[in-house]
Design a protein around this motif. Structure first.
Motif, PDB file in Angstrom:
ATOM      1  N   SER A 139      -7.503  -6.792   1.245  1.00 51.48           N
ATOM      2  CA  SER A 139      -8.648  -8.474   1.063  1.00 51.48           C
ATOM      3  C   SER A 139      -8.058  -9.279   2.611  1.00 51.48           C
ATOM      4  O   SER A 139      -7.425  -9.854   2.931  1.00 51.48           O
ATOM      5  N   SER A 140      -8.191 -10.279   1.636  1.00 49.11           N
ATOM      6  CA  SER A 140      -8.472 -11.864   2.767  1.00 49.11           C
ATOM      7  C   SER A 140      -7.068 -12.048   2.747  1.00 49.11           C
ATOM      8  O   SER A 140      -6.905 -13.178   2.830  1.00 49.11           O
ATOM      9  N   ASP A 141      -5.911 -11.860   2.095  1.00 49.69           N
ATOM     10  CA  ASP A 141      -5.231 -12.558   1.769  1.00 49.69           C
ATOM     11  C   ASP A 141      -3.640 -11.887   2.806  1.00 49.69           C
ATOM     12  O   ASP A 141      -3.366 -10.470   3.230  1.00 49.69           O
ATOM     13  N   VAL A 142      -2.654 -12.571   2.948  1.00 47.24           N
ATOM     14  CA  VAL A 142      -1.116 -11.979   3.842  1.00 47.24           C
ATOM     15  C   VAL A 142      -0.427 -11.738   2.690  1.00 47.24           C
ATOM     16  O   VAL A 142      -0.418 -11.960   1.559  1.00 47.24           O
ATOM     17  N   LEU A 143      -0.614 -11.174   2.402  1.00 47.97           N
ATOM     18  CA  LEU A 143       1.166  -9.598   1.532  1.00 47.97           C
ATOM     19  C   LEU A 143       2.062  -9.929   2.204  1.00 47.97           C
ATOM     20  O   LEU A 143       2.474  -9.153   3.042  1.00 47.97           O
ATOM     21  N   ARG A 144       3.157 -10.257   1.508  1.00 50.88           N
ATOM     22  CA  ARG A 144       4.349 -10.586   1.526  1.00 50.88           C
ATOM     23  C   ARG A 144       5.388  -9.314   1.289  1.00 50.88           C
ATOM     24  O   ARG A 144       5.372  -8.426   0.118  1.00 50.88           O
ATOM     25  N   TRP A 145       7.008  -8.474   1.697  1.00 53.16           N
ATOM     26  CA  TRP A 145       7.040  -7.986   1.141  1.00 53.16           C
ATOM     27  C   TRP A 145       6.604  -6.603   0.886  1.00 53.16           C
ATOM     28  O   TRP A 145       6.730  -6.402   0.187  1.00 53.16           O
ATOM     29  N   VAL A 146       5.445  -6.024   1.773  1.00 51.62           N
ATOM     30  CA  VAL A 146       5.650  -4.747   1.757  1.00 51.62           C
ATOM     31  C   VAL A 146       6.841  -3.697   1.446  1.00 51.62           C
ATOM     32  O   VAL A 146       6.733  -3.257   2.893  1.00 51.62           O
ATOM     33  N   THR A 147       6.409  -2.993   0.883  1.00 54.16           N
ATOM     34  CA  THR A 147       7.833  -1.786   1.064  1.00 54.16           C
ATOM     35  C   THR A 147       6.812  -0.434  -0.208  1.00 54.16           C
ATOM     36  O   THR A 147       6.137  -0.766  -0.520  1.00 54.16           O
ATOM     37  N   ILE A 148       7.486   0.279   0.570  1.00 48.81           N
ATOM     38  CA  ILE A 148       6.925   1.735   0.134  1.00 48.81           C
ATOM     39  C   ILE A 148       8.117   2.357  -0.726  1.00 48.81           C
ATOM     40  O   ILE A 148       9.945   2.348   0.165  1.00 48.81           O
ATOM     41  N   GLN A 192       3.522  16.987  -7.697  1.00 43.34           N
ATOM     42  CA  GLN A 192       5.142  16.356  -8.600  1.00 43.34           C
ATOM     43  C   GLN A 192       5.206  14.646  -7.692  1.00 43.34           C
ATOM     44  O   GLN A 192       6.413  13.943  -8.295  1.00 43.34           O
ATOM     45  N   THR A 193       4.313  14.398  -6.588  1.00 41.15           N
ATOM     46  CA  THR A 193       5.028  12.512  -6.171  1.00 41.15           C
ATOM     47  C   THR A 193       4.338  11.746  -6.306  1.00 41.15           C
ATOM     48  O   THR A 193       3.141  12.149  -6.560  1.00 41.15           O
ATOM     49  N   LYS A 194       3.973  11.223  -6.355  1.00 40.48           N
ATOM     50  CA  LYS A 194       3.526   9.109  -5.967  1.00 40.48           C
ATOM     51  C   LYS A 194       4.152   8.664  -5.221  1.00 40.48           C
ATOM     52  O   LYS A 194       5.385   8.425  -5.226  1.00 40.48           O
ATOM     53  N   VAL A 195       3.320   7.793  -4.360  1.00 38.96           N
ATOM     54  CA  VAL A 195       3.793   6.778  -3.652  1.00 38.96           C
ATOM     55  C   VAL A 195       3.448   5.175  -4.671  1.00 38.96           C
ATOM     56  O   VAL A 195       2.795   5.353  -4.855  1.00 38.96           O
ATOM     57  N   GLN A 196       4.859   4.598  -3.874  1.00 39.85           N
ATOM     58  CA  GLN A 196       5.069   3.410  -4.787  1.00 39.85           C
ATOM     59  C   GLN A 196       4.922   2.386  -4.287  1.00 39.85           C
ATOM     60  O   GLN A 196       6.331   2.238  -2.779  1.00 39.85           O
ATOM     61  N   VAL A 197       3.626   1.530  -4.191  1.00 43.17           N
ATOM     62  CA  VAL A 197       3.944   0.429  -3.073  1.00 43.17           C
ATOM     63  C   VAL A 197       4.069  -1.503  -3.927  1.00 43.17           C
ATOM     64  O   VAL A 197       3.459  -1.541  -5.181  1.00 43.17           O
ATOM     65  N   THR A 198       4.701  -1.622  -3.639  1.00 42.39           N
ATOM     66  CA  THR A 198       5.271  -3.210  -3.577  1.00 42.39           C
ATOM     67  C   THR A 198       5.250  -4.251  -2.977  1.00 42.39           C
ATOM     68  O   THR A 198       5.296  -4.202  -1.588  1.00 42.39           O
ATOM     69  N   TRP A 199       4.495  -5.081  -3.614  1.00 36.97           N
ATOM     70  CA  TRP A 199       4.550  -6.637  -2.111  1.00 36.97           C
ATOM     71  C   TRP A 199       4.603  -8.122  -2.842  1.00 36.97           C
ATOM     72  O   TRP A 199       4.486  -8.013  -4.330  1.00 36.97           O
ATOM     73  N   PHE A 200       4.084  -8.711  -2.530  1.00 37.86           N
ATOM     74  CA  PHE A 200       4.435 -10.086  -2.843  1.00 37.86           C
ATOM     75  C   PHE A 200       3.376 -10.979  -2.610  1.00 37.86           C
ATOM     76  O   PHE A 200       3.255 -10.943  -1.288  1.00 37.86           O
ATOM     77  N   PHE A 201       2.530 -11.463  -3.836  1.00 36.68           N
ATOM     78  CA  PHE A 201       1.664 -12.542  -3.209  1.00 36.68           C
ATOM     79  C   PHE A 201       1.707 -14.076  -3.993  1.00 36.68           C
ATOM     80  O   PHE A 201       2.002 -13.759  -5.979  1.00 36.68           O
ATOM     81  N   GLN A 202       1.046 -14.882  -3.509  1.00 35.78           N
ATOM     82  CA  GLN A 202       0.923 -16.049  -4.499  1.00 35.78           C
ATOM     83  C   GLN A 202       2.837 -16.437  -5.155  1.00 35.78           C
ATOM     84  O   GLN A 202       3.014 -16.698  -6.437  1.00 35.78           O
ATOM     85  N   GLY A 203       3.923 -16.145  -4.858  1.00 36.39           N
ATOM     86  CA  GLY A 203       5.314 -16.860  -5.826  1.00 36.39           C
ATOM     87  C   GLY A 203       5.618 -14.659  -6.836  1.00 36.39           C
ATOM     88  O   GLY A 203       6.571 -14.974  -7.148  1.00 36.39           O
ATOM     89  N   ALA A 204       4.834 -14.203  -6.730  1.00 37.53           N
ATOM     90  CA  ALA A 204       4.739 -13.079  -7.765  1.00 37.53           C
ATOM     91  C   ALA A 204       4.919 -11.424  -7.500  1.00 37.53           C
ATOM     92  O   ALA A 204       4.413 -11.303  -5.850  1.00 37.53           O
ATOM     93  N   GLN A 205       5.701 -10.271  -7.866  1.00 38.12           N
ATOM     94  CA  GLN A 205       5.929  -9.436  -7.166  1.00 38.12           C
ATOM     95  C   GLN A 205       5.093  -8.433  -7.994  1.00 38.12           C
ATOM     96  O   GLN A 205       4.384  -8.652  -9.625  1.00 38.12           O
ATOM     97  N   TYR A 206       4.457  -7.301  -7.375  1.00 41.50           N
ATOM     98  CA  TYR A 206       3.707  -6.481  -7.659  1.00 41.50           C
ATOM     99  C   TYR A 206       4.050  -5.400  -7.472  1.00 41.50           C
ATOM    100  O   TYR A 206       4.690  -4.193  -6.300  1.00 41.50           O
ATOM    101  N   LEU A 207       3.267  -4.634  -7.741  1.00 40.66           N
ATOM    102  CA  LEU A 207       3.693  -2.903  -8.549  1.00 40.66           C
ATOM    103  C   LEU A 207       2.558  -1.673  -8.036  1.00 40.66           C
ATOM    104  O   LEU A 207       1.886  -2.647  -9.207  1.00 40.66           O
ATOM    105  N   TRP A 208       2.301  -1.055  -7.468  1.00 42.79           N
ATOM    106  CA  TRP A 208       0.989  -0.295  -7.733  1.00 42.79           C
ATOM    107  C   TRP A 208       1.568   1.450  -7.279  1.00 42.79           C
ATOM    108  O   TRP A 208       2.132   1.586  -6.084  1.00 42.79           O
ATOM    109  N   LEU A 209       1.393   2.161  -8.346  1.00 40.77           N
ATOM    110  CA  LEU A 209       1.377   3.517  -7.848  1.00 40.77           C
ATOM    111  C   LEU A 209       0.100   4.687  -7.664  1.00 40.77           C
ATOM    112  O   LEU A 209      -1.221   4.467  -7.609  1.00 40.77           O
ATOM    113  N   VAL A 210       0.678   5.005  -6.217  1.00 36.95           N
ATOM    114  CA  VAL A 210      -0.659   5.648  -5.249  1.00 36.95           C
ATOM    115  C   VAL A 210      -0.457   7.106  -5.866  1.00 36.95           C
ATOM    116  O   VAL A 210       0.701   7.775  -5.634  1.00 36.95           O
ATOM    117  N   SER A 211      -1.346   8.174  -5.855  1.00 33.34           N
ATOM    118  CA  SER A 211      -1.086   9.333  -6.206  1.00 33.34           C
ATOM    119  C   SER A 211      -1.780  10.268  -5.005  1.00 33.34           C
ATOM    120  O   SER A 211      -2.862   9.837  -4.524  1.00 33.34           O
TER     121      SER A 211
END
Length: 133
Positions: A70-79, A113-132
């Motif tokens: 994206s063209s946005d800065v993503l904050r507090w990206v965790t895995i 058996q496993t997925k990677v969970q990516v969490t980040w903050f964007f525009q003051g909200a926390q988001y979550l995405w699962l990667v198979s």
């Protein structure tokens, strides 16, 4: 080393993880004469969704790279790893546009058996995405 597969998130939408009732339903008292089962309603307003800002590159079963497409800065990206296995990643607290986060994975049969969970903050909200895997 050649790149095995390149995946791009083109249809996934991310939603904020804000305060939502379980199952995304709100509950109200049933009006007089109405059966209680009819009291569950869909929320009147849902938080805005936006396209997942990551591209995923896979380098065999042992390494993936998450690129901020994206063209946005993503904050507090965790895995986090959901399932058996373990990982090594230098998780940045900030992922600039075009910046890559590499994740090395270790374990048996991770793809089943496993997925990677990516969490980040964007525009003051926390988001979550699962990667198979």
């Amino acid at each position: 080393m050649t790149r095995a597969v390149h995946y791009t998130a083109t249809i996934d939408l991310a939603r904020p993880m804000g305060d939502r009732p379980a199952g995304g339903l709100s509950v109200r008292a049933a009006p007089e004469g109405e059966h209680q089962a009819g009291a569950a309603l869909l929320p009147a307003e849902r938080p805005a969704a936006y396209r997942v800002p990551f591209e995923v590159d896979r380098f065999g079963a042992e390494r993936i790279e998450l690129r901020n497409a994206s063209s946005d800065v993503l904050r507090w990206v965790t895995i986090d790893l959901m399932g058996p296995g373990h990982f090594v990643a230098q998780t940045p607290t900030r992922l600039e546009p075009g910046q890559v986060l590499a994740v090395w994975l270790f374990g048996d049969d991770l793809a089943r058996q496993t997925k990677v969970q990516v969490t980040w903050f964007f525009q003051g909200a926390q988001y979550l995405w699962l990667v198979s895997l």
